[in-house]
Write a protein that holds these residues in place. Structure first.
Motif, short mmCIF file in Angstrom:
data_model
loop_
_atom_site.label_atom_id
_atom_site.label_comp_id
_atom_site.label_asym_id
_atom_site.label_seq_id
_atom_site.Cartn_x
_atom_site.Cartn_y
_atom_site.Cartn_z
N ASP A 217 0.83 -1.21 0.00
CA ASP A 217 0.00 0.00 0.00
C ASP A 217 0.87 1.25 0.00
O ASP A 217 0.55 2.23 -0.68
CB ASP A 217 -0.93 0.02 1.21
CG ASP A 217 -2.05 -1.00 1.13
OD1 ASP A 217 -2.26 -1.58 0.04
OD2 ASP A 217 -2.71 -1.23 2.16
N ILE B 197 -8.08 6.39 -3.69
CA ILE B 197 -7.04 7.05 -4.49
C ILE B 197 -7.54 7.22 -5.90
O ILE B 197 -8.16 6.40 -6.47
CB ILE B 197 -5.75 6.22 -4.46
CG1 ILE B 197 -5.25 6.15 -3.05
CG2 ILE B 197 -4.71 6.81 -5.37
CD1 ILE B 197 -4.05 5.27 -2.86
N TYR C 288 0.70 4.49 -2.48
CA TYR C 288 0.56 5.88 -2.03
C TYR C 288 1.71 6.74 -2.54
O TYR C 288 1.50 7.86 -3.00
CB TYR C 288 0.49 5.97 -0.50
CG TYR C 288 -0.81 5.46 0.06
CD1 TYR C 288 -2.04 5.94 -0.38
CD2 TYR C 288 -0.82 4.48 1.05
CE1 TYR C 288 -3.22 5.46 0.13
CE2 TYR C 288 -2.00 4.00 1.57
CZ TYR C 288 -3.20 4.50 1.11
OH TYR C 288 -4.37 4.02 1.62
N PHE D 82 -11.26 7.16 1.72
CA PHE D 82 -10.46 8.12 0.96
C PHE D 82 -9.82 7.41 -0.21
O PHE D 82 -8.62 7.18 -0.23
CB PHE D 82 -9.38 8.74 1.85
CG PHE D 82 -9.93 9.34 3.10
CD1 PHE D 82 -10.65 10.52 3.05
CD2 PHE D 82 -9.75 8.73 4.32
CE1 PHE D 82 -11.17 11.08 4.20
CE2 PHE D 82 -10.27 9.28 5.47
CZ PHE D 82 -10.98 10.46 5.41
N ASN E 295 0.48 5.02 6.57
CA ASN E 295 -0.35 4.94 5.37
C ASN E 295 -1.60 5.80 5.48
O ASN E 295 -2.03 6.41 4.50
CB ASN E 295 -0.71 3.49 5.07
CG ASN E 295 0.46 2.69 4.55
OD1 ASN E 295 1.58 3.19 4.45
ND2 ASN E 295 0.22 1.44 4.24
N MET E 296 -2.19 5.85 6.66
CA MET E 296 -3.37 6.69 6.85
C MET E 296 -3.01 8.16 6.67
O MET E 296 -3.76 8.92 6.05
CB MET E 296 -3.97 6.44 8.24
CG MET E 296 -4.61 5.08 8.37
SD MET E 296 -5.05 4.66 10.08
CE MET E 296 -6.36 5.83 10.41
N MET F 200 -5.31 12.83 -0.45
CA MET F 200 -6.67 13.32 -0.70
C MET F 200 -6.68 14.85 -0.72
O MET F 200 -7.29 15.46 -1.60
CB MET F 200 -7.62 12.80 0.37
CG MET F 200 -9.06 13.20 0.11
SD MET F 200 -10.19 12.57 1.35
CE MET F 200 -9.77 13.61 2.73
N THR G 87 -9.16 3.42 4.72
CA THR G 87 -8.52 3.77 3.45
C THR G 87 -9.53 3.84 2.32
O THR G 87 -9.33 4.56 1.36
CB THR G 87 -7.41 2.78 3.08
OG1 THR G 87 -7.95 1.46 3.01
CG2 THR G 87 -6.26 2.85 4.06
N HIS G 88 -10.62 3.11 2.45
CA HIS G 88 -11.61 3.16 1.38
C HIS G 88 -12.59 4.32 1.55
O HIS G 88 -13.38 4.60 0.66
CB HIS G 88 -12.32 1.81 1.26
CG HIS G 88 -11.42 0.81 0.61
ND1 HIS G 88 -10.43 0.16 1.31
CD2 HIS G 88 -11.32 0.41 -0.67
CE1 HIS G 88 -9.77 -0.62 0.48
NE2 HIS G 88 -10.28 -0.49 -0.72
N SER H 245 -2.46 8.80 3.02
CA SER H 245 -3.76 8.78 2.35
C SER H 245 -4.47 10.12 2.53
O SER H 245 -5.03 10.68 1.58
CB SER H 245 -4.61 7.64 2.90
OG SER H 245 -5.92 7.72 2.44
N GLN H 246 -4.46 10.62 3.75
CA GLN H 246 -5.10 11.91 4.04
C GLN H 246 -4.42 13.03 3.26
O GLN H 246 -5.08 13.88 2.67
CB GLN H 246 -5.04 12.19 5.54
CG GLN H 246 -5.80 13.42 5.96
CD GLN H 246 -7.29 13.26 5.78
OE1 GLN H 246 -7.86 12.23 6.10
NE2 GLN H 246 -7.94 14.27 5.26
N HIS I 157 1.25 7.55 -6.25
CA HIS I 157 0.22 8.57 -6.47
C HIS I 157 0.66 9.94 -5.94
O HIS I 157 0.38 10.97 -6.56
CB HIS I 157 -1.10 8.15 -5.82
CG HIS I 157 -1.80 7.06 -6.56
ND1 HIS I 157 -2.48 7.27 -7.74
CD2 HIS I 157 -1.90 5.74 -6.29
CE1 HIS I 157 -2.98 6.13 -8.17
NE2 HIS I 157 -2.64 5.18 -7.30
#
Length: 128
Positions: free
Chosen positions: A16, A128, A20, A126, A62-63, A70, A123-124, A66-67, A23
């Motif tokens: 993961d 990607i 990230y 937010f 990872n969180m 986003m 994660t879902h 991810s934030q 991206h």
């Protein structure tokens, strides 16, 4: 058996992370040189430098990524990513993300997939 499950979870979290990072790199390269781009770069370094390789830290890392991703993709950095990073701001972010994991985990049945399921749900929220 538990060690094998932990290895599998860490492997998934590492995969993961690569997604990230890929991206984030694409999004980061599209941003014009600015103070905002510098702040994003500093946050990325802080997040990546301060994560150990245990399961909880990998989830938190990872969180956070991810934030941030986003926010970048929405062209609106929110707190704490809209200000220069500090260790204090990072620790507040980590504490908040841990509370989110704990809150979600308490809603699930207690079993071996509890925390991984909570992370998956987060994660879902937010994508990607």
């Amino acid at each position: 058996m538990s060690i094998l499950n932990d290895d599998i979870k860490l492997n998934i979290l590492s995969q993961d992370l690569l997604v990230y990072i890929s991206h984030l790199e694409e999004s980061f390269n599209e941003i014009d040189e600015s103070d905002e781009k510098t702040i994003i770069q500093e946050w990325l370094l802080l997040i990546l430098e301060n994560s150990n390789e245990d399961i909880e830290d990998a989830r938190i890392r990872n969180m956070a990524l991810s934030q941030m991703l986003m926010d970048i993709e929405n062209n609106k950095l929110r707190s704490p990513f809209n200000e220069k990073p500090s260790l204090h701001a990072y620790m507040k972010l980590v504490d908040w993300l841990k509370s989110m994991l704990n809150q979600n985990a308490s809603l699930e049945k207690e079993d071996n997939t509890n925390v991984l399921l909570s992370y998956y749900k987060y994660t879902h929220l937010f994508p990607i």
